[in-house]
Design a protein around this motif. Structure first.
Motif, PDB file in Angstrom:
ATOM      1  N   ALA A 126       0.847  -1.194   0.000  1.00  0.00           N
ATOM      2  CA  ALA A 126       0.000   0.000   0.000  1.00  0.00           C
ATOM      3  C   ALA A 126       0.879   1.239   0.000  1.00  0.00           C
ATOM      4  O   ALA A 126       2.034   1.188   0.423  1.00  0.00           O
ATOM      5  CB  ALA A 126      -0.917   0.014   1.224  1.00  0.00           C
ATOM      6  N   ALA A 127       0.320   2.341  -0.461  1.00  0.00           N
ATOM      7  CA  ALA A 127       1.038   3.614  -0.465  1.00  0.00           C
ATOM      8  C   ALA A 127       0.055   4.748  -0.259  1.00  0.00           C
ATOM      9  O   ALA A 127      -1.149   4.611  -0.522  1.00  0.00           O
ATOM     10  CB  ALA A 127       1.804   3.801  -1.770  1.00  0.00           C
ATOM     11  N   ILE A 128       0.591   5.873   0.184  1.00  0.00           N
ATOM     12  CA  ILE A 128      -0.225   7.049   0.442  1.00  0.00           C
ATOM     13  C   ILE A 128       0.579   8.280   0.064  1.00  0.00           C
ATOM     14  O   ILE A 128       1.801   8.327   0.268  1.00  0.00           O
ATOM     15  CB  ILE A 128      -0.650   7.080   1.924  1.00  0.00           C
ATOM     16  N   ASN A 129      -0.090   9.279  -0.500  1.00  0.00           N
ATOM     17  CA  ASN A 129       0.652  10.457  -0.924  1.00  0.00           C
ATOM     18  C   ASN A 129       0.912  11.391   0.262  1.00  0.00           C
ATOM     19  O   ASN A 129       0.508  11.124   1.391  1.00  0.00           O
ATOM     20  CB  ASN A 129      -0.067  11.171  -2.070  1.00  0.00           C
ATOM     21  N   TRP A 130       1.550  12.510  -0.001  1.00  0.00           N
ATOM     22  CA  TRP A 130       2.016  13.386   1.077  1.00  0.00           C
ATOM     23  C   TRP A 130       0.877  13.938   1.930  1.00  0.00           C
ATOM     24  O   TRP A 130       1.039  14.139   3.132  1.00  0.00           O
ATOM     25  CB  TRP A 130       2.817  14.543   0.492  1.00  0.00           C
ATOM     26  N   SER A 131      -0.260  14.171   1.317  1.00  0.00           N
ATOM     27  CA  SER A 131      -1.365  14.782   2.042  1.00  0.00           C
ATOM     28  C   SER A 131      -2.300  13.753   2.674  1.00  0.00           C
ATOM     29  O   SER A 131      -3.145  14.099   3.499  1.00  0.00           O
ATOM     30  CB  SER A 131      -2.183  15.669   1.109  1.00  0.00           C
ATOM     31  N   GLY A 132      -2.160  12.518   2.260  1.00  0.00           N
ATOM     32  CA  GLY A 132      -3.107  11.504   2.700  1.00  0.00           C
ATOM     33  C   GLY A 132      -4.346  11.438   1.848  1.00  0.00           C
ATOM     34  O   GLY A 132      -5.235  10.620   2.103  1.00  0.00           O
ATOM     35  N   GLY A 133      -4.410  12.280   0.838  1.00  0.00           N
ATOM     36  CA  GLY A 133      -5.599  12.341   0.008  1.00  0.00           C
ATOM     37  C   GLY A 133      -5.703  11.255  -1.036  1.00  0.00           C
ATOM     38  O   GLY A 133      -6.780  11.027  -1.594  1.00  0.00           O
TER      39      GLY A 133
ATOM     40  N   GLY B 111       6.360  13.446  -3.423  1.00  0.00           N
ATOM     41  CA  GLY B 111       5.145  13.537  -2.628  1.00  0.00           C
ATOM     42  C   GLY B 111       4.073  12.525  -2.959  1.00  0.00           C
ATOM     43  O   GLY B 111       3.083  12.423  -2.240  1.00  0.00           O
ATOM     44  N   SER B 112       4.272  11.787  -4.006  1.00  0.00           N
ATOM     45  CA  SER B 112       3.253  10.821  -4.397  1.00  0.00           C
ATOM     46  C   SER B 112       3.503   9.473  -3.728  1.00  0.00           C
ATOM     47  O   SER B 112       4.448   9.312  -2.957  1.00  0.00           O
ATOM     48  CB  SER B 112       3.252  10.666  -5.916  1.00  0.00           C
ATOM     49  N   GLY B 113       2.658   8.512  -4.021  1.00  0.00           N
ATOM     50  CA  GLY B 113       2.880   7.143  -3.597  1.00  0.00           C
ATOM     51  C   GLY B 113       3.088   6.304  -4.827  1.00  0.00           C
ATOM     52  O   GLY B 113       2.731   6.707  -5.927  1.00  0.00           O
ATOM     53  N   GLY B 114       3.684   5.150  -4.692  1.00  0.00           N
ATOM     54  CA  GLY B 114       3.929   4.321  -5.856  1.00  0.00           C
ATOM     55  C   GLY B 114       4.146   2.881  -5.470  1.00  0.00           C
ATOM     56  O   GLY B 114       4.361   2.566  -4.303  1.00  0.00           O
ATOM     57  N   ALA B 115       4.140   2.002  -6.469  1.00  0.00           N
ATOM     58  CA  ALA B 115       4.232   0.574  -6.216  1.00  0.00           C
ATOM     59  C   ALA B 115       5.623  -0.011  -6.452  1.00  0.00           C
ATOM     60  O   ALA B 115       5.839  -1.190  -6.191  1.00  0.00           O
ATOM     61  CB  ALA B 115       3.217  -0.171  -7.077  1.00  0.00           C
ATOM     62  N   ARG B 116       6.539   0.786  -6.944  1.00  0.00           N
ATOM     63  CA  ARG B 116       7.874   0.261  -7.259  1.00  0.00           C
ATOM     64  C   ARG B 116       8.853   0.592  -6.142  1.00  0.00           C
ATOM     65  O   ARG B 116       8.978   1.756  -5.750  1.00  0.00           O
ATOM     66  CB  ARG B 116       8.366   0.844  -8.579  1.00  0.00           C
ATOM     67  N   PRO B 117       9.594  -0.397  -5.657  1.00  0.00           N
ATOM     68  CA  PRO B 117      10.577  -0.131  -4.602  1.00  0.00           C
ATOM     69  C   PRO B 117      11.601   0.946  -4.989  1.00  0.00           C
ATOM     70  O   PRO B 117      12.083   1.665  -4.114  1.00  0.00           O
ATOM     71  CB  PRO B 117      11.257  -1.490  -4.412  1.00  0.00           C
ATOM     72  N   THR B 118      11.898   1.062  -6.256  1.00  0.00           N
ATOM     73  CA  THR B 118      12.894   2.046  -6.689  1.00  0.00           C
ATOM     74  C   THR B 118      12.421   3.490  -6.515  1.00  0.00           C
ATOM     75  O   THR B 118      13.223   4.420  -6.607  1.00  0.00           O
ATOM     76  CB  THR B 118      13.271   1.814  -8.162  1.00  0.00           C
ATOM     77  N   GLU B 119      11.133   3.671  -6.250  1.00  0.00           N
ATOM     78  CA  GLU B 119      10.595   5.022  -6.027  1.00  0.00           C
ATOM     79  C   GLU B 119      10.842   5.497  -4.601  1.00  0.00           C
ATOM     80  O   GLU B 119      10.533   6.635  -4.274  1.00  0.00           O
ATOM     81  CB  GLU B 119       9.094   5.029  -6.287  1.00  0.00           C
ATOM     82  N   TYR B 120      11.366   4.632  -3.754  1.00  0.00           N
ATOM     83  CA  TYR B 120      11.507   4.949  -2.344  1.00  0.00           C
ATOM     84  C   TYR B 120      12.970   5.112  -1.951  1.00  0.00           C
ATOM     85  O   TYR B 120      13.820   4.308  -2.327  1.00  0.00           O
ATOM     86  CB  TYR B 120      10.836   3.856  -1.507  1.00  0.00           C
ATOM     87  N   ALA B 121      13.219   6.172  -1.195  1.00  0.00           N
ATOM     88  CA  ALA B 121      14.601   6.512  -0.865  1.00  0.00           C
ATOM     89  C   ALA B 121      15.052   5.940   0.479  1.00  0.00           C
ATOM     90  O   ALA B 121      16.240   5.674   0.660  1.00  0.00           O
ATOM     91  CB  ALA B 121      14.752   8.031  -0.836  1.00  0.00           C
ATOM     92  N   TYR B 122      14.132   5.812   1.409  1.00  0.00           N
ATOM     93  CA  TYR B 122      14.482   5.359   2.756  1.00  0.00           C
ATOM     94  C   TYR B 122      13.569   4.225   3.188  1.00  0.00           C
ATOM     95  O   TYR B 122      12.365   4.252   2.901  1.00  0.00           O
ATOM     96  CB  TYR B 122      14.377   6.519   3.758  1.00  0.00           C
ATOM     97  N   TRP B 123      14.171   3.271   3.910  1.00  0.00           N
ATOM     98  CA  TRP B 123      13.441   2.071   4.324  1.00  0.00           C
ATOM     99  C   TRP B 123      13.633   1.809   5.816  1.00  0.00           C
ATOM    100  O   TRP B 123      14.725   2.051   6.357  1.00  0.00           O
ATOM    101  CB  TRP B 123      13.954   0.859   3.547  1.00  0.00           C
TER     102      TRP B 123
END
Length: 121
Positions: free
Chosen positions: A48-55, A99-111
């Protein structure tokens, strides 16, 4: 930036758990957050993912209708209901590059380090 996931445990099928992820360190800015999981012998997969605002929220088909992602300024949560044995995995939270959410691990900088969820039947 550090992420700390917690809330995993052992639960019977049909039960529920709530995972939390605390973000600390240099947290200025608005970023999306995501949850991934990795079962033994399998690749890490998007949950699951959520954007910066939660919207805006995004879910894998396998958890849609059962899991809910939410957030506040420095934390992300994953409410997991109607758990199934196939949900057993180590769950990781991650902070998106933007600020968005996404399904690819490469979109994430910190774990985060991961928290183990075990569902027994």
């Amino acid at each position: 930036v550090q992420l700390q996931a917690s809330g995993g445990g052992l639960v019977q099928a049909g039960g529920f758990l709530r995972l939390s992820c605390v973000v600390s360190g240099r947290t200025s800015g608005s970023y999306g957050m995501g949850w991934f999981r990795q079962a033994p012998g399998k690749e890490r997969e998007f949950v699951a993912a959520i954007n910066w605002s939660g919207g805006s929220t995004y879910y894998a088909d396998s958890v849609k209708g059962r899991f809910t992602i939410s957030r506040d300024s420095s934390k992300a949560y994953l409410q997991m209901n109607s758990l199934k044995p196939e949900d057993t995995a180590v769950y990781y939270c991650a902070r998106h590059l933007f600020g968005s959410g996404g399904a690819r691990p490469t979109e994430y900088a910190y774990w985060g380090q991961g928290t183990l969820v075990t569902v027994f039947s």
